[in-house]
Structure formats: C-alpha cells, structure tokens
Design an enzyme around this catalytic site. Structure first.
Site, PDB file in Angstrom:
ATOM      1  N   GLU A  92       4.870   1.659  13.881  1.00 27.22           N
ATOM      2  CA  GLU A  92       4.604   0.276  13.859  1.00 27.22           C
ATOM      3  C   GLU A  92       5.736  -0.520  13.818  1.00 27.22           C
ATOM      4  O   GLU A  92       5.899  -1.770  14.129  1.00 27.22           O
ATOM      5  CB  GLU A  92       3.985   0.031  12.372  1.00 27.22           C
ATOM      6  CG  GLU A  92       2.615   0.724  12.230  1.00 27.22           C
ATOM      7  CD  GLU A  92       1.617   0.059  13.038  1.00 27.22           C
ATOM      8  OE1 GLU A  92       1.539  -1.256  13.202  1.00 27.22           O
ATOM      9  OE2 GLU A  92       0.676   0.916  13.744  1.00 27.22           O
ATOM     10  N   SER A 400     -41.318   6.911 -39.400  1.00 30.00           N
ATOM     11  CA  SER A 400     -40.862   7.515 -40.628  1.00 30.00           C
ATOM     12  C   SER A 400     -39.316   7.958 -40.716  1.00 30.00           C
ATOM     13  O   SER A 400     -38.819   8.154 -41.523  1.00 30.00           O
ATOM     14  CB  SER A 400     -41.563   8.830 -40.838  1.00 30.00           C
ATOM     15  OG  SER A 400     -42.954   8.532 -41.108  1.00 30.00           O
TER      16      SER A 400
END
Length: 711
Positions: A92, A400
């Site tokens: 690059e 319950s």
C-alpha cells in the site's frame, strides 16, 4: 495627447492588473477557507475511538456474545504480526517511513491515469491519506476531497509518529464482511487470534485491502489466491521475507469454510437481550454497540445450554401428547420407538414433522440463594420465534406457589408447624365493599342453602373455594396442609389473619406487583413475574435475608476502566427462626407432597408447586441452601391444560431433570438451623407430643417456647 493616452492606458492596465490580483487573492482565500472548513482539527484523532465491539462474558470468563455495529477490536501495534505490518507497507505504501504524508510520484501517477482514462478512479494515496479519509472524510473521489486529504495527512504526520499512524491504520481499515481492523479480519476469515496467523494468512488479509469483495476467499477463491501470492511476491522482492518463506506461504491452503455467524439458536439469548435492555437504558445505544465495553455477567453458559436443551425436550414430549389428543399421527406407532423418537428430537428440529398446533411455552431461572446472581435465564423455547421473555416480562398467576407467603404470615401470628388448622368448606360473599365469610359452624348443607339467596342478586358475589379433588380432612397440621397444598386451609388462614398481613409478607419478601386485598389472594389469583417470584421465595431459604436478582458483575470501558461493579445489598425481611420453620415445611412438599418427583435429587430440598384455575399456569420453585430455581409452563394465549391434568407436579418433573445436571457438583448441605430453634417428636395427625412408642412420630421444628406440652 499621445503621451497622455499612454499614461492613461498604462494606468488603467495597472489598476486592472491589481484588481485582478486582488480578486485572485480574495478568491484564493475564500477557496482555502472552504478547503480548511471541511478539515476537522487533527488533535481530534488523539481522542478518536472507532466503533468497537462490546464483549459479554459469563461467570467463568468465557466470551458468550458481542454487541457490535462493526466487527472491530483495537489492538496495539506490538500485538500485530510483523509479516502483516510489512505486507501492508509493501503493497500500500512502500515509502511510508520516508514521506511526509503524501507521495508526489503517486499523485502524478494517479493523475496521469485519470486523465488518460477519463475517470477519477486511480488512488495513489499513502497509508496516511487512507487513514485521514477513513477517519474524517468521505470515500467520494473528488478533487476537493483529495486536497483536503493531503492537507490532513500532512497534519497527521506532523502530530503522530509513524508507528502510531500504522497502528491506527491497521485497526481502522475495512476488510470485508463487516470486519474492521486486522484483529476482526483474523477472526472473520480464519477464526484465529492475530498471534496465530501464518505468513500466508497475513498476506491474504493484506490482499483484501483494495477490494474486500473481489478478493474474498469464500466468494472468489481463485482471485484471493492470486492476490495473496502477489502480496507474498512483493514482500519477497522488497526483502521482507526470503524465498523459502514465500514458497511455503504460497503453498498454504486458503480457508474453505466460512465461520458460522451467531444464530438465534445460540444459548443464552434471552439473557443477552435482558442485558441489552439494562445497559442501553444506562449507557445509551452508542456506548453499548460501539464503545468496546467488557461486560462480565453472572450467567453460567454451560448450565444455560443444558437447561435450554432439557426444557425443550420435555416440553416437546408434552406437545406430542397434545398432538395425539388432536388426532395427529406421530410416527412410528410403536410406543417404544415413539419414546426413542421423542428423546432424539432436539430443539433445532422441534415441530418439523408435526402439523401446526399450539405449542407449550416455558420459562426457567436459576439464581444463587445468598447473592442473587442469576446463573440461568430462559424466557421461552425459541428466541428466534419469540423474543418475549416469559421469565422477566410475563405476568402470570402463581397459583398455589403463592401459599408460602400465607404460611409465613401465619407463623408471624404465632402459628407453629404443628398447629391444627381448618380444612373445612368455607363460603365468602362480597357485599359491594368487603368480603365476608359465613358462620364457620355452618355445615356444607347449610352453606349451600345460604348461598341461594345471593345467586339472583347482582350486588353480591359468592365464592366457595375447594381443594383439588374436592376432599377435605377436617383439621390438620399447618405442615401437612402445605405439603398437600390445601386450598381450604389457605383461604381459612388468610381469613383468620387478614389479607393485609399476607400482603405485608409478600412485599417484604420482594413482590412489587398488585396484590388484591381479598381472600382469594391465598390461592395466588394475583399476577407476577417469574424472576421476582423466585427472588422473593428465595428470601426464606436465605434465613429471611432478601437479595435482589442481578445479572452483571462488572462493566469496563475499552481502556479497562471500571464503569460499574455489583455491590450486594441485603435486607432483613424475616427472622431466621420463622424462615427456617417455613423452609422446613417446604422440604416436606418435596418429601411427601406434590413436589416429590424432586426426591430423586437425593439432597435436602425445599419447594412448592403451583397450579392455577383450569390448569393455565403450572409452577415449581425449589431451592437448596445454595441454589434456587423456578420453572413455569403454560400457553401464551392462556389456553387451559385441564384436559391433560397437567399441574405443578408436571413442571416439577422437568425442573428436576434440569437440576440433576446443574446441582451435580454442589455439596448436599442441609439448611442451617438458627439459634432459638428446638425439635420435638409429635404425632403428625394431632400435632401434639408423640409417645415414645408412636410408630408415626415425626421430628418437628419449633421456635423455643412454642413446642406442644401435651401428648
């Protein structure tokens, strides 16, 4: 005259020249102002933090999830392989360590190419220029942007060192498939850490930079290989690797199988979603999804995975029963083979061979008794199908399973586990303001007669609760009534001590939802969330000390600074003595009552089942001295399950199957006995002291001074 004309002409020419020069200067100044107005201050890069991945860890430090818009991780330059660094520079920007931010030769080469081709496509950018537009500028190829890019690149070079620029670049660059930076790319393409990359793998990542889509090894393997080999060739030519290294790297195979992204079948997604809700509300969406947080949670992902698998298998078996009831054929017909098929079915294939019909839903949660740390959280059978969390968001009747709050209120009013309580029919009527009970001395026949005068009167409501199965035993001990989950005892107790005292107990235990001031509260007609119900009932197992559920141990920012850390808070809600008496009775629910399927765990265990009217909600909550867990099952649309006679004991069975795995390494400790507790042998039918020869005697716990004194 000629002289005057020359003078005027030369004078006007001079003025014109000056005016033109002035316009040029002003125009240039305006142009440069325009150029610089689009360039952000370079010092912002010192504080620049790109979008990072926030990581979620379980209690053992295992990475279980990532929140991210972009898959990215920031790493220092010294942790990035040298081959990768060299490859980027070679391909690059070979003059990276020598230029001042831009390359005149590169710009001229790109300009000539663009002129000859008639389009602005050639790059010619240095690494610093690429970084400047990646962080601050757009990707559009315009002359103005190019000028700004060069100016900004020069400023960056002036303010930062070359290694700092290279580090920022390698962490910023986009490398395809949502991967930003080289660390994310190593995971995305090779499922490796940076330190594990080979020279060939590093070269492949470098090759992605100019066009990640074209050089993707999964989409275009031939192009990817050619590009990788080119990177290796250039690295060799520039002296970064020798020929042997180059040849060996070129011989490396490309990755063939793309790593599978996280799917909705990943365990713990209901927990993750709950974490997201908590942290987004606190820190905001930007920080959670882009801030690179480290989130250390309480979940045990291994236990979570086991629990999800077993719950889905067990509920799938019950779905099979429903399918049969609807006349749906299930192959094979042989009962043994069918059992094998059910056992082999997994959550992933669940329902594929069955026609569409309503599926049971479930929720399950495990927490630490003392601290409140949540180890397992399941909000439903499939997060992909429904993100609604039935453990933290659903309002369901507890049935319950609410009775322990009533029993605690009775203990606070002087009842003992051996106190005889009334298991006899009662009838209540509502006069428009309050509920009242008929005379307790009335028999069943007279109650039926008395109710007739109210049936036609809309101003009065009549309620006659019943035990499951319709049987009653007259007078029984408080312990036995809880073990058998006697509805009549529950409503008679709440009538005797008052609903407000029960509401007070529930509030102290940790329930925050609406609690109606009516006798039916004793049977759990209110609605609540599973997570809150579990935390409240766990208070009794923790010696009366309440701790809230919590899910997050610690949150750090991307620099390791601690943003929050859990600090436990305890509230003394009940006395250790009353809590122990209640837990000791709840142990009887498992040993002798509706939760006896959990006896196979072979350890001291307290629990309570719950079944609501028409079997719409079925619960089991159980706890050891260390671990508590709650399970619920039902239909989202409240469909009755009465036809199949499923109840809390059904839920207790798959609760037990899960807990066999979760508790296998936990010591089999019993609940500690606090000071002020004594034990006496009693007759379980009379509640009085048992004779030495009584074959049915039972060792019961009492607060000292409340033991029975007569035989």
């Amino acid at each position: 005259m000629k002289t005057l004309g020359k003078f005027l002409t030369s004078k006007f020419f001079l003025y014109g020249l000056l005016a033109a020069l002035f316009v040029c200067i002003i125009g240039g100044a305006v142009f440069m102002r325009y150029i610089f107005s689009g360039i952000p201050p370079v010092y912002e890069m010192e504080e620049y933090t790109p979008s990072l991945t926030s990581k979620v860890f379980d209690r053992n430090g295992k990475l279980i999830h990532e929140f991210s818009i972009e898959k990215r991780s920031m790493v220092p330059l010294e942790e990035i392989p040298v081959d990768l660094q060299n490859g980027v520079v070679a391909m690059e920007d070979r003059d990276f360590f020598n230029h001042a931010g831009f390359s005149v030769r590169g710009i001229l080469r790109a300009l000539m190419h663009d002129i000859l081709s008639g389009s602005a496509k050639q790059g010619g950018s240095t690494l610093t220029q690429q970084l400047s537009r990646g962080v601050f500028l757009t990707q559009q190829k315009k002359i103005i942007r190019k000028i700004r890019e060069i100016i900004l690149a020069v400023q960056i070079e002036h303010r930062f060192s070359k290694p700092e620029i290279l580090q920022l670049y390698l962490n910023e660059i986009y490398l395809g498939s949502g991967a930003y930076g080289v660390k994310a790319a190593a995971k995305r393409y090779f499922n490796k850490e940076l330190s594990e990359l080979t020279t060939g793998e590093a070269a492949l990542i470098v090759g992605l930079i100019p066009s990640p889509g074209n050089y993707n090894p999964f989409a275009n393997p031939e192009r990817a290989k050619a590009r990788r080999d080119l990177v290796l060739q250039v690295m060799y030519e520039q002296g970064y690797i020798n020929k042997e290294d180059m040849d060996a790297a070129k011989a490396e195979p490309l990755p063939e199988k793309e790593p599978v992204p996280e799917e909705n079948t990943t365990p713990g997604l209901y927990f993750i979603e709950h974490i997201r809700r908590l942290l987004e509300a606190k820190y905001g969406t930007e920080t959670l999804w882009k801030g690179g947080l480290n989130i250390y949670t309480t979940i045990d992902i291994d236990q979570q995975e086991i629990a999800e698998k077993i719950m889905n298998e067990k509920l799938n078996e019950l779905d099979m029963v429903v399918a049969k009831g609807l006349g749906i054929e299930i192959e094979p017909e042989d009962p043994d083979a069918e059992t094998e098929k059910v056992e082999a079915e997994t959550p992933e294939t669940e329902g594929e061979e069955l026609p569409d019909f309503p599926r049971l839903q479930g929720a399950f949660m495990v927490r630490d008794v003392k601290t409140g740390a949540v180890r397992v959280l399941i909000g439903g059978r499939s997060f992909a199908d429904s993100k609604f969390n039935r453990a933290t968001q659903a309002n369901r009747q507890p049935g319950s399973s609410f009775k322990p709050y009533v029993w605690m209120a009775a203990l606070q009013q002087g009842y003992t586990p051996a106190t005889l309580v009334k298991d006899l029919p009662s009838m209540f009527y509502f006069d428009g303001r309050n509920w009242h009970t008929f005379d307790e001395n009335s028999d069943l026949y007279s109650l039926e007669l008395a109710s007739q005068s109210f049936i036609a009167n809309k101003s009065f409501n009549v309620w006659a609760p019943q035990n499951l199965g319709g049987r009653n035993e007259g007078w029984i001990t408080l312990r036995r009534a809880l073990e058998k989950s006697k509805n009549l005892v529950a409503v008679n107790l709440i009538d005797a001590i008052g609903p407000r005292k029960v509401i007070s107990v529930a509030r102290k235990a940790g329930l925050t939802g609406a609690l109606p001031n009516v006798p039916a509260l004793a049977l759990g007609v209110n609605v609540l969330h599973l997570d809150e119900h579990l935390a409240a009932l766990t208070t009794f197992a923790n010696g009366g000390i309440h701790t809230d559920n919590y899910y997050i141990e610690k949150v750090e920012d991307n620099n390791g600074r601690v943003l929050e850390e859990h600090i436990g808070q305890e509230t003394e809600a009940f006395t250790p003595q009353d809590s122990y008496l209640l837990i000791n009775m709840m142990k009887g629910v498992v040993q002798n009552g509706s939760g006896r399927s959990a006896r196979v765990l072979g350890r001291p265990l307290a629990g309570k089942t719950g079944t609501t009217q028409s079997h719409r909600d079925m619960w089991f909550v159980g706890m050891t001295p260390h671990t508590a867990a709650a399970a619920w099952m039902g239909y989202d649309d409240d469909t009755s399950q009465e036809k199949y006679q499923w109840q809390g004991s059904t839920t207790a069975r798959w609760w037990t199957a899960i807990m066999q795995e979760i508790l296998k390494d936990e010591p089999k400790d019993d609940f500690p006995v606090p000071e002020g507790i004594s034990f006496s042998y009693i007759n379980p039918n009379t509640g009085k002291l048992a004779t030495p020869t009584d074959p049915n005697k039972f060792l019961e716990a009492f607060k000292k001074g409340t033991e029975p004194t007569s035989f």
